[in-house]
Design an enzyme around this catalytic site. Structure first.
Site, PDB file in Angstrom:
ATOM      1  N   GLU A  76      -8.594 -48.766  44.583  1.00 55.66           N
ATOM      2  CA  GLU A  76      -9.059 -49.781  43.639  1.00 55.66           C
ATOM      3  C   GLU A  76      -9.194 -49.288  42.203  1.00 55.66           C
ATOM      4  O   GLU A  76     -10.246 -49.443  41.595  1.00 55.66           O
ATOM      5  CB  GLU A  76     -10.417 -50.317  44.098  1.00 55.66           C
ATOM      6  CG  GLU A  76     -10.358 -51.043  45.403  1.00 55.66           C
ATOM      7  CD  GLU A  76     -11.729 -51.552  45.849  1.00 55.66           C
ATOM      8  OE1 GLU A  76     -11.778 -52.691  46.327  1.00 55.66           O
ATOM      9  OE2 GLU A  76     -12.725 -50.822  45.718  1.00 55.66           O
TER      10      GLU A  76
HETATM   11  C1  TNX Z   1     -13.495 -52.313  49.421  1.00 60.16           C
HETATM   12  S1  TNX Z   1     -12.427 -50.131  51.092  1.00 60.16           S
HETATM   13  C2  TNX Z   1     -13.749 -51.062  48.914  1.00 60.16           C
HETATM   14  C3  TNX Z   1     -15.138 -50.631  48.688  1.00 60.16           C
HETATM   15  C4  TNX Z   1     -16.122 -51.730  48.967  1.00 60.16           C
HETATM   16  C5  TNX Z   1     -15.709 -52.477  50.208  1.00 60.16           C
HETATM   17  C6  TNX Z   1     -16.683 -53.529  50.626  1.00 60.16           C
HETATM   18  C7  TNX Z   1     -12.175 -49.547  49.790  1.00 60.16           C
HETATM   19  C8  TNX Z   1     -11.259 -48.462  49.827  1.00 60.16           C
HETATM   20  N1  TNX Z   1     -12.788 -50.092  48.732  1.00 60.16           N
HETATM   21  O1  TNX Z   1     -15.296 -50.139  47.380  1.00 60.16           O
HETATM   22  O2  TNX Z   1     -17.376 -51.159  49.137  1.00 60.16           O
HETATM   23  O3  TNX Z   1     -14.458 -53.066  50.008  1.00 60.16           O
HETATM   24  O4  TNX Z   1     -16.326 -54.105  51.828  1.00 60.16           O
END
Ligand code: TNX
Length: 424
Positions: free
Chosen positions: A228
């Site tokens: 992300e």
């Molecule tokens: C996605 S999973 C994210 C996290 C969040 C999560 C909440 C991932 C690699 N990144 O930063 O906490 O969703 O469900």
């Protein structure tokens, strides 16, 4: 090569295999090594508390996958070492063998590192919603390391870069282009913070942090995050992931990263962790073809911070609701069309702590779904039964085992959720 990978998988399965024989003379547990012996004794313990106790029974058993894990976010809200030890017991009973700890994020830095004491000192005390923070000092971390080792559970510590780094930037302003520390962050947005490739402080930070992590944590893998990063072009992202991977590999460990890292060149044997099924799996499949192993954490199945249903008090909903059968009724082999099943190293559930503030909050979401995911990781699809049937329709099915596990959760004083369809 593929034949080598298949042989390695076979060795890893054998190391965890066990044979348990109950006869008039007594009980014999056999295994080729400590991992299998431990599983045999765990299952014997469950039998001895009344589950399926049949004299004359012989169990010959081995796991489907060598990596059966749980990832726990201790960054959004901290989790004291004592509570991690409780989770390790839960994992051991379910024959899960990896605990992945997401130690750093925008909202907090949870492990004191000798090379950068400012990280925990300045960013350990914060948490989502302005809640009280906390971090593992050397003594607390040693307790976790020892407890994991004693239970045969591998620790995979994660320092998330190059995004999810507001806590690091807050503690170390030299990691920002203008040298000004951003304020602490207590919200739950993602994707806004980032390292910067061209700053003199960036590479030393990566090198020192992963070296510290390796020194403090025995094991084979370090997780560098990689997820992300929404404010960076691909070229800089790839450079930063490579710099982090170099830092990990300099310690002799193998890299684990969230699926986005598949866009960077990776050493063979690196582990790419799938999570976001909304994304095209092309890069992941290509990375696997070049020698990466794939760890499956599909959000819509095993993100156990997703609510069970609309009435669930805690949790998020971005990947949908996950009632118990959704966590169970899926096959790792067919999850990603086009991915060679040989490249799958295992299954890892995940729980993120935006909405959870305590061990009881975590276990209310984890249990019973974690037991279902553990079976997906351990048992081949064809030999599993549907979760929907009642105990009489489904005498060997998950529902009966779940009811038995619930007794162990009760005995441990753990909060869990009475999901429908199970004869609790
Ligand atoms: C996605 S999973 C994210 C996290 C969040 C999560 C909440 C991932 C690699 N990144 O930063 O906490 O969703 O469900």
């Amino acid at each position: 090569d593929d034949a080598g990978q298949a042989a390695a998988l076979h060795r890893e399965r054998l190391a965890e295999a066990y044979r348990l024989q109950v006869s008039g003379d007594g009980v014999v547990v056999r295994a080729v090594g400590p991992a299998g012996l431990r599983h045999g004794l765990t299952v014997l313990g469950l039998l001895a508390t009344g589950v399926d106790a049949v004299p004359g029974v012989t169990v010959v058993d081995a796991p489907r996958y060598p990596w059966r894990g749980l990832s726990v976010d201790v960054a959004r809200h901290p989790l004291p070492a004592d509570d991690v030890l409780v989770l390790l017991d839960v994992l051991a009973d379910l024959r899960l063998n990896v605990l992945h700890l997401h130690l750093t994020d925008d909202q907090g830095w949870r492990l004191d590192l000798p090379s950068r004491p400012e990280l925990a000192a300045r960013s350990g005390g914060t948490a989502v919603g302005g809640d009280t923070g906390g971090w593992y000092d050397g003594a607390a971390w040693s307790r976790i390391v020892e407890a994991a080792g004693a239970r045969g559970i591998a620790l995979v510590p994660e320092v998330d870069v190059p995004g999810h780094v507001n806590a690091a930037l807050h503690a170390l302003p030299e990691l920002t282009p203008d040298g000004v520390a951003p304020p602490a962050y207590t919200g739950i947005d993602v994707g806004f913070s980032r390292l910067t490739a061209d700053l003199p402080a960036t590479e030393p930070f990566l090198r020192d942090v992963f070296a510290d992590l390796a020194r403090l944590t025995p094991g084979t893998h370090l997780h560098l995050g990689g997820d992300e990063v929404l404010t960076m072009d691909r070229e800089e992202y790839v450079r930063l992931v490579r710099a982090a991977a170099d830092a990990v590999e300099a310690t002799g460990r193998a890299v684990v990263g969230w699926q986005e890292v598949a866009t960077a060149p990776l050493a063979p044997g690196s582990v790419v962790q799938l999570w976001d099924e909304r994304e095209d799996p092309g890069h992941l499949i290509a990375a696997a073809t070049r020698g990466a192993r794939v760890l499956l954490s599909p959000g819509s199945r095993v993100y156990l911070d997703m609510k069970y249903d609309a009435a669930t008090e805690l949790g998020l909903e971005w990947a949908g609701h996950i009632p118990l059968p959704r966590a169970y009724e899926w096959d790792p082999v067919t999850l990603v069309p086009g991915l060679d099943p040989q490249h799958v190293v295992g299954v890892e559930a995940a729980i993120w702590s935006e909405t959870t503030r305590s061990l009881a909050d975590l276990t209310s979401l984890l249990l019973p779904r974690l037991a279902a995911v553990a079976e997906v990781a351990w048992t081949a699809q064809g030999s599993r039964r549907d979760v929907g049937g009642t105990a009489t329709e489904d005498p060997l099915g998950l529902t009966r085992r779940l009811a038995a596990f619930a007794r162990t959760w009760d005995a441990a004083g753990l909060r869990w959720t009475r999901t429908p369809g199970v004869p609790w």
